[in-house]
Design a protein around this motif. Structure first.
Motif, PDB file in Angstrom:
ATOM      1  N   ASN A 181      41.066  17.937  89.357  1.00 58.26           N
ATOM      2  CA  ASN A 181      41.523  19.323  89.471  1.00 58.26           C
ATOM      3  C   ASN A 181      40.747  20.215  88.515  1.00 58.26           C
ATOM      4  N   PHE A 182      39.561  19.782  88.090  1.00 58.12           N
ATOM      5  CA  PHE A 182      38.764  20.545  87.131  1.00 58.12           C
ATOM      6  C   PHE A 182      38.461  21.954  87.623  1.00 58.12           C
ATOM      7  N   ARG A 183      38.444  22.147  88.932  1.00 64.27           N
ATOM      8  CA  ARG A 183      38.114  23.469  89.489  1.00 64.27           C
ATOM      9  C   ARG A 183      39.050  24.556  88.976  1.00 64.27           C
ATOM     10  N   PHE A 184      40.297  24.182  88.677  1.00 64.73           N
ATOM     11  CA  PHE A 184      41.259  25.177  88.186  1.00 64.73           C
ATOM     12  C   PHE A 184      40.701  25.953  87.005  1.00 64.73           C
ATOM     13  N   TRP A 185      39.979  25.243  86.114  1.00 65.58           N
ATOM     14  CA  TRP A 185      39.578  25.863  84.860  1.00 65.58           C
ATOM     15  C   TRP A 185      38.499  26.923  85.016  1.00 65.58           C
ATOM     16  N   ASN A 186      37.976  27.102  86.236  1.00 62.91           N
ATOM     17  CA  ASN A 186      37.080  28.225  86.478  1.00 62.91           C
ATOM     18  C   ASN A 186      37.805  29.553  86.356  1.00 62.91           C
ATOM     19  N   VAL A 187      39.138  29.509  86.356  1.00 66.78           N
ATOM     20  CA  VAL A 187      39.914  30.728  86.186  1.00 66.78           C
ATOM     21  C   VAL A 187      39.634  31.379  84.835  1.00 66.78           C
ATOM     22  N   LEU A 188      39.125  30.595  83.874  1.00 69.99           N
ATOM     23  CA  LEU A 188      38.837  31.162  82.554  1.00 69.99           C
ATOM     24  C   LEU A 188      37.793  32.272  82.629  1.00 69.99           C
ATOM     25  N   SER A 189      36.842  32.156  83.547  1.00 71.23           N
ATOM     26  CA  SER A 189      35.816  33.198  83.656  1.00 71.23           C
ATOM     27  C   SER A 189      36.419  34.531  84.093  1.00 71.23           C
ATOM     28  N   ILE A 218      30.292  16.675  94.510  1.00 69.36           N
ATOM     29  CA  ILE A 218      30.887  17.798  93.781  1.00 69.36           C
ATOM     30  C   ILE A 218      30.288  17.969  92.389  1.00 69.36           C
ATOM     31  N   GLU A 219      29.180  17.298  92.116  1.00 65.71           N
ATOM     32  CA  GLU A 219      28.571  17.416  90.785  1.00 65.71           C
ATOM     33  C   GLU A 219      28.206  18.853  90.455  1.00 65.71           C
ATOM     34  N   ALA A 220      27.633  19.570  91.400  1.00 61.46           N
ATOM     35  CA  ALA A 220      27.220  20.956  91.138  1.00 61.46           C
ATOM     36  C   ALA A 220      28.421  21.823  90.769  1.00 61.46           C
ATOM     37  N   GLU A 221      29.565  21.579  91.412  1.00 61.70           N
ATOM     38  CA  GLU A 221      30.770  22.332  91.072  1.00 61.70           C
ATOM     39  C   GLU A 221      31.231  22.008  89.651  1.00 61.70           C
ATOM     40  N   PHE A 222      31.089  20.756  89.262  1.00 54.73           N
ATOM     41  CA  PHE A 222      31.496  20.344  87.922  1.00 54.73           C
ATOM     42  C   PHE A 222      30.621  21.018  86.870  1.00 54.73           C
ATOM     43  N   VAL A 223      29.330  21.010  87.078  1.00 54.42           N
ATOM     44  CA  VAL A 223      28.406  21.670  86.146  1.00 54.42           C
ATOM     45  C   VAL A 223      28.719  23.162  86.081  1.00 54.42           C
ATOM     46  N   TRP A 224      28.977  23.761  87.231  1.00 57.44           N
ATOM     47  CA  TRP A 224      29.351  25.179  87.298  1.00 57.44           C
ATOM     48  C   TRP A 224      30.615  25.430  86.481  1.00 57.44           C
ATOM     49  N   THR A 225      31.579  24.516  86.565  1.00 57.15           N
ATOM     50  CA  THR A 225      32.821  24.642  85.810  1.00 57.15           C
ATOM     51  C   THR A 225      32.567  24.551  84.312  1.00 57.15           C
ATOM     52  N   LEU A 226      31.745  23.592  83.890  1.00 59.60           N
ATOM     53  CA  LEU A 226      31.449  23.460  82.460  1.00 59.60           C
ATOM     54  C   LEU A 226      30.851  24.745  81.908  1.00 59.60           C
ATOM     55  N   ARG A 227      30.005  25.368  82.672  1.00 65.69           N
ATOM     56  CA  ARG A 227      29.394  26.623  82.213  1.00 65.69           C
ATOM     57  C   ARG A 227      30.395  27.767  82.235  1.00 65.69           C
ATOM     58  N   ASN A 228      31.319  27.747  83.179  1.00 64.28           N
ATOM     59  CA  ASN A 228      32.331  28.801  83.229  1.00 64.28           C
ATOM     60  C   ASN A 228      33.330  28.693  82.088  1.00 64.28           C
ATOM     61  N   VAL A 229      33.703  27.456  81.692  1.00 67.22           N
ATOM     62  CA  VAL A 229      34.627  27.328  80.562  1.00 67.22           C
ATOM     63  C   VAL A 229      33.897  27.545  79.242  1.00 67.22           C
ATOM     64  N   GLY A 230      32.572  27.381  79.271  1.00 71.00           N
ATOM     65  CA  GLY A 230      31.758  27.580  78.074  1.00 71.00           C
ATOM     66  C   GLY A 230      31.240  26.269  77.530  1.00 71.00           C
ATOM     67  N   ILE A 231      29.952  26.032  77.622  1.00 68.33           N
ATOM     68  CA  ILE A 231      29.363  24.776  77.143  1.00 68.33           C
ATOM     69  C   ILE A 231      29.716  24.511  75.693  1.00 68.33           C
ATOM     70  N   ASP A 232      29.861  25.569  74.899  1.00 69.92           N
ATOM     71  CA  ASP A 232      30.206  25.407  73.486  1.00 69.92           C
ATOM     72  C   ASP A 232      31.609  24.834  73.282  1.00 69.92           C
ATOM     73  N   HIS A 233      32.381  24.743  74.369  1.00 77.38           N
ATOM     74  CA  HIS A 233      33.752  24.248  74.270  1.00 77.38           C
ATOM     75  C   HIS A 233      33.950  22.942  75.038  1.00 77.38           C
ATOM     76  N   VAL A 234      32.862  22.236  75.299  1.00 77.93           N
ATOM     77  CA  VAL A 234      32.920  20.976  76.043  1.00 77.93           C
ATOM     78  C   VAL A 234      32.534  19.825  75.127  1.00 77.93           C
ATOM     79  N   LEU A 235      33.332  18.743  75.141  1.00 79.76           N
ATOM     80  CA  LEU A 235      33.145  17.591  74.270  1.00 79.76           C
ATOM     81  C   LEU A 235      32.998  16.324  75.101  1.00 79.76           C
TER      82      LEU A 235
END
Length: 276
Positions: A181-189, A218-235
């Motif tokens: 359900n990682f797509r939900f977090w695109n709402v942060l943008s 769905i890899e491209a969507e996942f990468v898109w999500t990481l950038r939308n939540v902010g790469i600086d906030h991914v661990l």
């Protein structure tokens, strides 16, 4: 079970840069520590630091087991004292009220910097007022709150979103970034376009989920999500022993991210967050 956040040097990945693993479980103190360390070496990784918490399975922090919880926290605090590279991470049960708050203050005074809670296995509702009280106090004490976000429970992700919004003074790490359900977090943008709604206190680990999405449709969507939540906030996290760090790092390397982005996820972001 123990929870661990490890800072490692990776010998077999493309960039051979340090790796900070924020999601590792240990079951039996020193024995599990040695087992994990051996597995790390067998994978061609060099261990340089760790944060440990007793957590999970039959050794879960159950409501009302105040003495057991305290003893478990003391074991990892002692492990950290014995091994300079270990940083202790504590747990409590949110429904234990004043006893949980007292234990939180006690472990904070002992130098603990991270609190781990898990709604699914501990059996609490994220939207319960006692959870908010606990995580708010954790922030006041300077602790980071690490909690599960595998989207196993109904409304898990949405409830965590609202909790983070209500407690802006506490830093949160949501494990597994919502699972599939990682797509939900695109709402942060979109949320961040509102005045005063930066949610800079929110971080994600990509343990387990990164294996499911690497080289997938769905890899491209996942990468898109990481950038939308902010790469600086991914661990980065492995969720050891269920999943090894080596295969997790390999999955990260296969994502279509820049070398700079991967370096931040491998270790840079965690070092900043945990003061390592």
């Amino acid at each position: 079970m123990f929870f661990v956040a490890f800072c490692l040097c990776c010998a077999h990945t493309v960039a051979a840069a340090p790796v900070f693993d924020v999601h590792v479980h240990l079951r039996e103190g020193d024995n599990a520590w040695r087992e994990y360390r051996d597995r790390v070496r067998d994978a061609g990784l060099e261990l340089s630091g760790a944060g440990v918490m007793w957590f999970g399975g039959p050794h879960q922090a159950r409501q009302g087991a105040v003495d057991e919880i305290r003893a478990g926290n003391d074991r990892v605090i002692a492990l950290a004292a014995e091994h300079p590279e270990v940083v202790a991470i504590a747990t409590v049960h949110p429904y234990d009220g004043a006893a949980a708050l007292d234990e939180l203050a006690r472990v904070a005074a002992a130098g603990v910097k991270v609190l781990k809670i898990h709604a699914h296995t501990q059996g609490f509702d994220v939207s319960d007022a006692r959870v908010e009280t606990l995580v708010r106090r954790a922030g006041e004490l300077g602790l980071v709150v690490l909690t599960d976000n595998a989207n196993i429970l109904p409304g898990d992700t949405e409830k965590l979103f609202n909790l983070v919004v209500r407690v802006p003074g506490t830093r949160f790490v949501l494990a597994h970034i919502g699972g599939l359900n990682f797509r939900f977090w695109n709402v942060l943008s979109l949320a961040r376009t509102a005045d005063g709604f930066g949610m800079d206190n929110l971080y994600f680990d990509i343990s387990a989920t990164v294996l499911a999405v690497a080289d997938s449709p769905i890899e491209a969507e996942f990468v898109w999500t990481l950038r939308n939540v902010g790469i600086d906030h991914v661990l980065l996290g492995s969720d050891y022993p269920q999943i090894g760090l080596g295969e997790t790092v390999d999955a990260l390397e296969r994502l279509d991210l820049t070398d700079e982005e991967k370096a931040k996820i491998r270790s840079g972001n965690a070092r900043k967050l945990f003061g390592r």
